[in-house]
Scaffold this active site. Structure first.
Site, PDB file in Angstrom:
ATOM      1  N   HIS A   1      -6.206  -1.511  -6.539  1.00  0.00           N
ATOM      2  CA  HIS A   1      -7.209  -0.468  -6.303  1.00  0.00           C
ATOM      3  C   HIS A   1      -6.534   0.801  -5.792  1.00  0.00           C
ATOM      4  CE1 HIS A   1      -7.264  -2.208  -2.107  1.00  0.00           C
ATOM      5  NE2 HIS A   1      -7.409  -0.943  -1.779  1.00  0.00           N
TER       6      HIS A   1
ATOM      7  N   HIS B   1     -11.539  -9.501  -1.345  1.00  0.00           N
ATOM      8  CA  HIS B   1     -10.306 -10.007  -1.947  1.00  0.00           C
ATOM      9  C   HIS B   1     -10.570 -11.374  -2.585  1.00  0.00           C
ATOM     10  CE1 HIS B   1      -7.274  -7.173   0.276  1.00  0.00           C
ATOM     11  NE2 HIS B   1      -7.950  -6.580  -0.693  1.00  0.00           N
TER      12      HIS B   1
ATOM     13  N   MET C   1     -11.483  -8.717   2.943  1.00  0.00           N
ATOM     14  CA  MET C   1     -12.222  -7.494   3.216  1.00  0.00           C
ATOM     15  C   MET C   1     -13.693  -7.716   2.906  1.00  0.00           C
ATOM     16  SD  MET C   1      -9.793  -4.457   1.701  1.00  0.00           S
ATOM     17  CE  MET C   1      -8.214  -4.058   2.455  1.00  0.00           C
TER      18      MET C   1
ATOM     19  N   HIS D   1     -16.412  -4.497  -2.606  1.00  0.00           N
ATOM     20  CA  HIS D   1     -15.008  -4.913  -2.655  1.00  0.00           C
ATOM     21  C   HIS D   1     -14.736  -6.029  -1.651  1.00  0.00           C
ATOM     22  CE1 HIS D   1     -10.736  -4.567  -3.482  1.00  0.00           C
ATOM     23  NE2 HIS D   1     -10.494  -4.498  -2.182  1.00  0.00           N
TER      24      HIS D   1
ATOM     25  N   HIS E   1      -2.984   0.366  -3.902  1.00  0.00           N
ATOM     26  CA  HIS E   1      -2.699  -1.019  -3.520  1.00  0.00           C
ATOM     27  C   HIS E   1      -2.069  -1.712  -4.722  1.00  0.00           C
ATOM     28  CE1 HIS E   1      -4.372  -5.309  -2.534  1.00  0.00           C
ATOM     29  NE2 HIS E   1      -3.056  -5.243  -2.465  1.00  0.00           N
TER      30      HIS E   1
ATOM     31  N   TYR F   1       0.875  -1.174   0.000  1.00  0.00           N
ATOM     32  CA  TYR F   1       0.000   0.000   0.000  1.00  0.00           C
ATOM     33  C   TYR F   1       0.915   1.228   0.000  1.00  0.00           C
ATOM     34  CZ  TYR F   1      -4.253  -2.670   0.862  1.00  0.00           C
ATOM     35  OH  TYR F   1      -5.319  -3.536   0.733  1.00  0.00           O
TER      36      TYR F   1
END
Length: 590
Positions: free
Chosen positions: A264, A415, A475, A413, A334, A231
């Site tokens: 993202h 993963h 997430m 969203h 990310h 990140y």
């Protein structure tokens, strides 16, 4: 194998003779289709607004367009390094068994294209009904372009039903020539998976104002770290005395070649309470990152792989600049680098379109779902594990206006193990409106509640998957776009960590394996030491369904609203859960 749920056109039934005739006719047509001589009508130029890389190296690039009047998806597949063919298709969960496939292959002399399917053993078969229709194939300096189309619903039991939500696209590369379709060995292919939303919302693009300007918030030649997950944070400062504007649109700006690595991006505005912020440029988890950057949480734009430009409705825009607004912005990117490329440079970011002609409403973005914390975990080997994130009435009553808000868009969203995301509105304990879809519902609270449910599949994992920022963590997020704007920026929950420790204690008592619960042991380590038998799985599911939660009802400054959770139905439910566990303990001790 096939998904259901959408309205579909009635499928005619065929007599056996008609099916046999169609089958042999399609075989004859199939065998003479050459890549250099094709029939059909290709879409016009620039007809493919949606684009996503299929593989981590971006050797395969998929573009597509959706025609709702025709109920058809047009695909354009760019193969940058053509070899001896490829497989492209769809399956329920990204597996190559029971898949619906378009296949291009070469025997070393001629090339062939056809509609095929794989059985439960992964063996390929020619489909008697050819629904992938090749329209065009041509070589350019970029590579080989294939243009083909497919109807949403084909009335073919071997075909995947294209409908709303995530579609699992699969691909495989043929490294050597093959003499026939049946000679292709799927297990020996270089293959992969990409998840996309093929069917985009069928809405018209709002007219943009004539005085619109643009601003690019981009990272300055970042050398992407050679690790799987990064990140990256970069601070930007608006010009002095930048007046109040409305953002009316934003879109991604991705550095060429990095389309498969930029997972993202978000642009945050910092809290106006601070006069200045450090100009930081580096990893977001670095010890060198100034703590003050944690006060940059007001979302101005959010983008994830596969998404396109975001337009605000004509009556609303997202305000930034002017009195009472910070001039400092934070870009967060990310990077997902599974092949651990070294020395790759990136200058990706987000382009804002804004106007000085203010619209009727200030829009806002609210983050719903689960807090990024390892206390929310999914056991391994689960086909459809559900986790719920709550924005409770205690928060909505304090933070939202009495007249309510108007939600006009949402961005979901998860993963890698995420399968479904649903947000519903509950009022007085009853479902009132589905914000996205309704696959699971649990009326825990009174008043207006937003419940976000995520479903996960961990059948291919042997360790628990915990909540967190890594691509291998999970997430559960819904970015809700609404107006009029409020101070509520984040409304999320997680199970109370104290009750999770009670779960670990309980599991430790009734299992032969010792679970380390030393003070320095992390929640992730405790989850990794659990033997995942039926008892441990069921108790964890019950805990997540009925235990008290920790609510995050936050402003953009990261300051929480003064919310008093107080007693609720969920606490009473937990008493029943605790009583059931106590009875179970007694039975096991007897």
């Amino acid at each position: 194998m096939r998904t259901t749920g959408n309205k579909r056109s009635p499928c005619p039934s065929f007599r056996l003779r008609e099916v046999a005739s169609m089958y042999f006719t399609m075989i004859m047509v199939f065998l003479v289709i050459l890549v250099v001589a094709l029939q059909g009508t290709a879409p016009r130029e620039n007809y493919f607004p949606y684009k996503v890389p299929l593989d981590p190296q971006s050797f395969l690039e998929l573009s597509w367009n959706v025609s709702y009047p025709e109920q058809v998806v047009h695909f354009q597949l760019l193969v940058k390094e053509p070899k001896f063919g490829l497989l492209f298709g769809m399956s329920d969960r990204g597996e190559f068994e029971n898949a619906d496939l378009a296949v291009l292959w070469s025997d070393g002399h001629s090339s062939y294209f056809g509609d095929a399917w794989s059985d439960e053993k992964g063996q390929l078969h020619l489909d008697s009904q050819q629904d992938y229709q090749l329209l065009k194939a041509h070589r350019t300096p970029e590579g080989l372009y294939l243009v083909f189309k497919r109807a949403f619903s084909t009335c073919d039991p071997k075909d995947y039903l294209i409908e709303d939500g995530t579609v699992h696209l699969i691909y495989g590369i043929l490294e050597k020539p093959v003499r026939s379709l049946q000679a292709i060995n799927i297990s020996a292919l270089h293959k992969g998976l990409q998840r996309v939303q093929l069917l985009k919302p069928n809405i018209s693009t709002p007219e943009l104002p004539r005085d619109m300007k643009t601003m690019e918030i981009r990272a300055p030649d970042v050398v992407i770290p050679s690790q799987e997950t990064t990140y990256w944070c970069y601070m930007v400062e608006l010009p002095d005395s930048f007046p109040r504007h409305h953002i009316v649109m934003y879109e991604p700006v991705i550095t060429a070649g990095n389309e498969a690595i930029v997972h993202h991006m978000e642009v945050f505005q910092c809290a106006a309470e601070f006069d200045s912020f450090p100009h930081y440029n580096g990893p977001c988890d670095s010890k060198m990152k100034p703590d003050r950057l944690n006060y940059c949480r007001h979302v101005l734009a959010a983008w994830a792989m596969g998404a396109q430009a975001f337009y605000y409705p004509e009556e609303a825009g997202l305000a930034f600049g002017g009195p009472g607004s910070s001039k400092y912005l934070r870009l967060e990117i990310h990077y997902h680098n599974p092949l651990v490329f070294k020395g790759r440079q990136d200058s990706s970011g987000i382009r804002l379109y804004y106007t000085a002609t203010l619209r009727r409403y200030d829009a806002g973005i609210m983050e719903l779902g689960l807090v990024y914390t390892p206390v929310m975990a999914i056991p391994p080997g689960e086909a459809g594990f559900l986790l719920n994130g709550y924005c409770t009435d205690k928060c909505t009553q304090v933070a939202l206006p009495p007249a309510g808000i108007h939600i006009f868009a949402s961005q979901l969203h998860t993963h890698l193990t995420g399968r479904k995301v649903v947000t519903i509105l509950s009022r007085e304990g009853r479902e009132r409106e589905v914000v996205n879809a309704d696959n699971h519902y649990s009326p825990h609270f009174q008043g207006d509640v937003l419940i976000t449910t995520c479903m996960y599949n961990t059948e291919d994992r042997n360790q628990a998957t915990v909540g967190g920022f890594s691509i291998t963590d999970e997430m559960c997020v819904n970015y809700v776009h609404y107006y009029p704007q409020t101070q509520l920026e984040l409304c999320k929950s997680a199970v109370d960590s104290g009750y999770l420790q009670r779960y670990f204690n309980l599991v430790n008592r009734f299992n032969d394996e010792e679970i380390c619960m030393c003070p320095q042991t992390s929640v992730t380590q405790q989850f990794s030491s659990i033997p995942w038998n039926a008892f441990n799985r069921d108790v964890l599911k019950s805990l997540y369904d009925f235990a008290p939660i920790s609510m995050h009802c936050n402003k953009s400054s990261a300051v929480r609203f003064p919310v008093c959770m107080g007693p609720s139905k969920i606490l009473n439910s937990f008493k029943n859960w605790a009583l059931d566990v106590a009875v179970l303990e007694c039975r096991m001790l007897q």
